[in-house]
Design a protein around this motif. Structure first.
Motif, PDB file in Angstrom:
ATOM      1  N   ILE A 277       0.856  -1.178   0.000  1.00 54.82           N
ATOM      2  CA  ILE A 277       0.000   0.000   0.000  1.00 54.82           C
ATOM      3  C   ILE A 277       0.892   1.228   0.000  1.00 54.82           C
ATOM      4  O   ILE A 277       1.520   1.567   1.005  1.00 54.82           O
ATOM      5  CB  ILE A 277      -0.934  -0.011   1.226  1.00 54.82           C
ATOM      6  CG1 ILE A 277      -1.714  -1.330   1.261  1.00 54.82           C
ATOM      7  CG2 ILE A 277      -1.894   1.177   1.186  1.00 54.82           C
ATOM      8  CD1 ILE A 277      -2.501  -1.535   2.541  1.00 54.82           C
ATOM      9  N   GLN A 278       0.947   1.900  -1.137  1.00 55.94           N
ATOM     10  CA  GLN A 278       1.931   2.949  -1.352  1.00 55.94           C
ATOM     11  C   GLN A 278       1.807   4.104  -0.365  1.00 55.94           C
ATOM     12  O   GLN A 278       2.801   4.563   0.183  1.00 55.94           O
ATOM     13  CB  GLN A 278       1.806   3.490  -2.786  1.00 55.94           C
ATOM     14  CG  GLN A 278       2.808   4.594  -3.120  1.00 55.94           C
ATOM     15  CD  GLN A 278       2.724   5.023  -4.568  1.00 55.94           C
ATOM     16  OE1 GLN A 278       1.936   4.494  -5.339  1.00 55.94           O
ATOM     17  NE2 GLN A 278       3.551   5.978  -4.955  1.00 55.94           N
ATOM     18  N   SER A 279       0.589   4.595  -0.131  1.00 55.18           N
ATOM     19  CA  SER A 279       0.426   5.794   0.695  1.00 55.18           C
ATOM     20  C   SER A 279       0.774   5.570   2.161  1.00 55.18           C
ATOM     21  O   SER A 279       1.098   6.515   2.873  1.00 55.18           O
ATOM     22  CB  SER A 279      -1.003   6.314   0.583  1.00 55.18           C
ATOM     23  OG  SER A 279      -1.929   5.332   1.006  1.00 55.18           O
ATOM     24  N   THR A 280       0.726   4.337   2.620  1.00 52.24           N
ATOM     25  CA  THR A 280       1.045   4.048   4.020  1.00 52.24           C
ATOM     26  C   THR A 280       2.385   3.340   4.180  1.00 52.24           C
ATOM     27  O   THR A 280       2.937   3.310   5.279  1.00 52.24           O
ATOM     28  CB  THR A 280      -0.045   3.170   4.653  1.00 52.24           C
ATOM     29  OG1 THR A 280      -0.091   1.902   3.981  1.00 52.24           O
ATOM     30  CG2 THR A 280      -1.403   3.847   4.549  1.00 52.24           C
ATOM     31  N   LEU A 282       2.728   0.195   4.065  1.00 52.94           N
ATOM     32  CA  LEU A 282       2.464  -1.067   4.750  1.00 52.94           C
ATOM     33  C   LEU A 282       2.241  -2.191   3.747  1.00 52.94           C
ATOM     34  O   LEU A 282       1.936  -1.956   2.572  1.00 52.94           O
ATOM     35  CB  LEU A 282       1.240  -0.929   5.658  1.00 52.94           C
ATOM     36  CG  LEU A 282       1.308   0.156   6.739  1.00 52.94           C
ATOM     37  CD1 LEU A 282       0.006   0.192   7.526  1.00 52.94           C
ATOM     38  CD2 LEU A 282       2.493  -0.078   7.673  1.00 52.94           C
ATOM     39  N   ASP A 303       4.359  -3.542   9.039  1.00 52.60           N
ATOM     40  CA  ASP A 303       5.165  -2.361   8.753  1.00 52.60           C
ATOM     41  C   ASP A 303       6.571  -2.850   8.445  1.00 52.60           C
ATOM     42  O   ASP A 303       7.280  -3.323   9.341  1.00 52.60           O
ATOM     43  CB  ASP A 303       5.183  -1.409   9.953  1.00 52.60           C
ATOM     44  CG  ASP A 303       5.919  -0.104   9.659  1.00 52.60           C
ATOM     45  OD1 ASP A 303       6.666  -0.049   8.666  1.00 52.60           O
ATOM     46  OD2 ASP A 303       5.749   0.854  10.435  1.00 52.60           O
ATOM     47  N   LEU A 338      -7.677   3.336  -0.123  1.00 50.84           N
ATOM     48  CA  LEU A 338      -7.400   2.829   1.227  1.00 50.84           C
ATOM     49  C   LEU A 338      -8.618   2.128   1.811  1.00 50.84           C
ATOM     50  O   LEU A 338      -9.029   2.371   2.954  1.00 50.84           O
ATOM     51  CB  LEU A 338      -6.934   3.959   2.150  1.00 50.84           C
ATOM     52  CG  LEU A 338      -5.576   4.573   1.799  1.00 50.84           C
ATOM     53  CD1 LEU A 338      -5.242   5.716   2.750  1.00 50.84           C
ATOM     54  CD2 LEU A 338      -4.475   3.519   1.847  1.00 50.84           C
ATOM     55  N   LEU A 355      -9.001   1.505   5.791  1.00 51.46           N
ATOM     56  CA  LEU A 355      -7.664   1.170   6.277  1.00 51.46           C
ATOM     57  C   LEU A 355      -7.103   2.220   7.218  1.00 51.46           C
ATOM     58  O   LEU A 355      -6.145   1.967   7.954  1.00 51.46           O
ATOM     59  CB  LEU A 355      -6.709   0.977   5.098  1.00 51.46           C
ATOM     60  CG  LEU A 355      -6.909  -0.292   4.262  1.00 51.46           C
ATOM     61  CD1 LEU A 355      -5.969  -0.282   3.074  1.00 51.46           C
ATOM     62  CD2 LEU A 355      -6.697  -1.533   5.102  1.00 51.46           C
ATOM     63  N   ARG A 356      -7.703   3.420   7.218  1.00 47.08           N
ATOM     64  CA  ARG A 356      -7.230   4.480   8.105  1.00 47.08           C
ATOM     65  C   ARG A 356      -7.905   4.431   9.467  1.00 47.08           C
ATOM     66  O   ARG A 356      -7.570   5.201  10.359  1.00 47.08           O
ATOM     67  CB  ARG A 356      -7.485   5.841   7.451  1.00 47.08           C
ATOM     68  CG  ARG A 356      -6.691   6.066   6.172  1.00 47.08           C
ATOM     69  CD  ARG A 356      -7.207   7.216   5.363  1.00 47.08           C
ATOM     70  NE  ARG A 356      -8.546   6.937   4.835  1.00 47.08           N
ATOM     71  CZ  ARG A 356      -9.163   7.695   3.935  1.00 47.08           C
ATOM     72  NH1 ARG A 356      -8.567   8.780   3.474  1.00 47.08           N
ATOM     73  NH2 ARG A 356     -10.370   7.377   3.505  1.00 47.08           N
ATOM     74  N   ASN A 357      -8.868   3.517   9.609  1.00 46.77           N
ATOM     75  CA  ASN A 357      -9.623   3.463  10.863  1.00 46.77           C
ATOM     76  C   ASN A 357      -9.994   2.015  11.165  1.00 46.77           C
ATOM     77  O   ASN A 357     -11.170   1.649  11.235  1.00 46.77           O
ATOM     78  CB  ASN A 357     -10.876   4.336  10.758  1.00 46.77           C
ATOM     79  CG  ASN A 357     -11.604   4.468  12.077  1.00 46.77           C
ATOM     80  OD1 ASN A 357     -11.007   4.378  13.146  1.00 46.77           O
ATOM     81  ND2 ASN A 357     -12.917   4.658  12.005  1.00 46.77           N
TER      82      ASN A 357
END
Length: 473
Positions: A277-280, A282, A303, A338, A355-357
């Protein structure tokens, strides 16, 4: 034609016109038209060639195909006469003139909308045609198909470019990690192998080894993904020990190891899917097993900087909430939005998580208000077996048995996750669903590719709305 001005410096052409003799047929057009192919094209170079010769510039090529390409340069569209020629004939001539990008733009399918998609062709390798794995390029929809121990390469217009014979008996996983290099794995051979398909040569092999642990022996690759700097591969040994290896793209050496575990239970089996997942930054991995008591598995995120797990859920187990007993049959992630998706094994319900929550039970189950549900038995139970899911271009595609459906977004994401965010529709017709069990779905360019069990070739799905572009298929 060229004229001489008062300073005796030859001008390329008079009145912005140019005459060409292509294969004995005379063409007259404007300089600006043939220069629209770009400064690197052959026609652009010819238009700038000063000459005192009043005769047309001669080009020893097919005049009929040139007529099609000239029309393309004039209007940015292919004329109806293009249907007289194969896509390969047009591509070969466009390459000669240096206007391949213009042809590619005109021949490429329109933006892919699953609800309007249909099968336009089937790509069948010439030999050992049952595909064992395939990978599609996200930018142009080119396709690499593994069949047996071979890799057949198809370019942006799905014309066969080459077939490479590897040293493997079979290839069960493949990933395009560079424009000309494939990473492949096999159920019958240890390691991850790298092949240059343009040069038809073996580049390297990387193995998972550990001199301190004799169980780490002849580890096979199950899933492959990649990031800009690394190749990700899940390995499993004969005694079910497994892990995820990060392999440096510049050296093809192992840079780190993640999530080593023994696959003695459904919670510790080797990941069957990997996504970076590019933006995170992970890595998301998932594993699904099925048995006499139904489906079970896990979803886990690592991570790579710390090597630790940042979130996980197990089904049956944590995260089951009110859906106890209806564990997922498959998982995929929309890395751009995400969003994490799962398809339930019993009900066929689609669930979504941000994925952000993420938490213990992050799932929102999409509500399907349509009544055109096809996959029901007489008892009303959904055929949840043999189900796969794939996210592409903000759409979620589900293959259940032989049927293909799409969940399309109907509300803006700013309103947050809710049960009405996506709506389900069937992509296929009844006769499509009867062609065989869907085994893999992958998007590339503005195409969707589908393989079926024991069926030769890969189906090519494109949107049926061509927005004025004339098909040359």
């Amino acid at each position: 034609m060229a004229v001489v001005n008062s300073s005796n410096t030859p001008e390329p052409h008079n009145n912005n016109r140019i005459k060409l003799n292509v294969g004995g047929k005379l063409f007259e057009t404007t300089v600006s038209t043939i220069q629209s192919g770009g400064p690197d094209s052959l026609l652009y170079a010819l238009s700038n060639r000063p000459t005192h010769d009043p005769n047309p510039i001669f080009i020893d090529r097919d005049p009929d195909i040139f007529s099609v390409l000239l029309s393309l340069l004039r209007s940015n569209r292919l004329p109806s006469t293009a249907s007289r020629f194969s896509k390969q004939e047009l591509a070969d001539e466009a390459l000669y003139y240096g206007i391949e990008s213009q042809l590619k733009s005109a021949m490429s399918p329109p933006p892919f909308q699953g609800i309007d998609a249909s099968v336009v062709s089937t790509v069948r390798p010439a030999a050992d045609a049952l595909p064992s794995a395939f990978t599609a390029a996200a930018d142009d929809g080119s396709l690499w198909i593994a069949h047996g121990g071979q890799i057949s390469v198809y370019d942006w217009n799905l014309s066969h470019s080459s077939t490479v014979r590897t040293h493997l008996e079979d290839i069960t996983s493949i990933r395009r990690v560079w424009p000309d290099v494939a990473a492949v794995g096999s159920d019958s051979s240890a390691g991850i192998h790298f092949y240059d398909v343009s040069g038809a040569r073996h580049v390297a092999t990387t193995h998972w080894t550990d001199s301190s642990d004799p169980r780490i022996y002849r580890a096979q690759v199950i899933a492959i993904s990649d990031s800009p700097g690394s190749i990700l591969a899940s390995f499993v040994c004969r005694h079910k020990e497994n892990c995820i290896l990060m392999i440096d793209k510049s050296t093809l050496q192992i840079s780190s190891e993640l999530g080593r575990q023994s696959g003695s239970s459904s919670k510790t089996t080797v990941p069957g899917k990997l996504t970076w997942i590019q933006s995170t930054g992970l890595i998301l991995g998932s594993s699904v097993t099925s048995g006499a008591f139904g489906y079970s598995g896990y979803i886990r995120m690592w991570d790579p900087r710390s090597g630790g797990v940042v979130w996980e859920t197990n089904e049956p187990g944590s995260g089951r909430s009110s859906r106890f007993g209806d564990s997922f049959a498959d998982v995929d992630v929309d890395a751009e939005e995400l969003c994490l998706f799962k398809i339930c094994s019993k009900s066929g319900d689609l669930a979504m998580a941000d994925l952000r929550n993420l938490g213990e039970d992050p799932w929102v189950y999409m509500k399907d208000s349509s009544h055109n549900v096809r996959n029901f038995s007489e008892g009303g139970n959904w055929y949840g077996g043999n189900t796969i899911i794939h996210c592409y271009k903000n759409q979620v595609f589900v293959g259940s048995e032989g049927g293909l459906e799409v969940w399309s977004r109907v509300e803006e994401r700013e309103r947050g996750l809710n049960e009405g965010l996506y709506k389900r529709n069937y992509v296929d017709k009844v006769e499509d669903s009867e062609r065989g069990l869907i085994t893999r779905i992958e998007g590339g360019g503005n195409r969707l590719f589908v393989s079926r069990q024991d069926v030769e070739g890969i189906e090519v799905w494109e949107s049926s709305s061509f927005s004025g572009v004339v098909s040359v298929l």
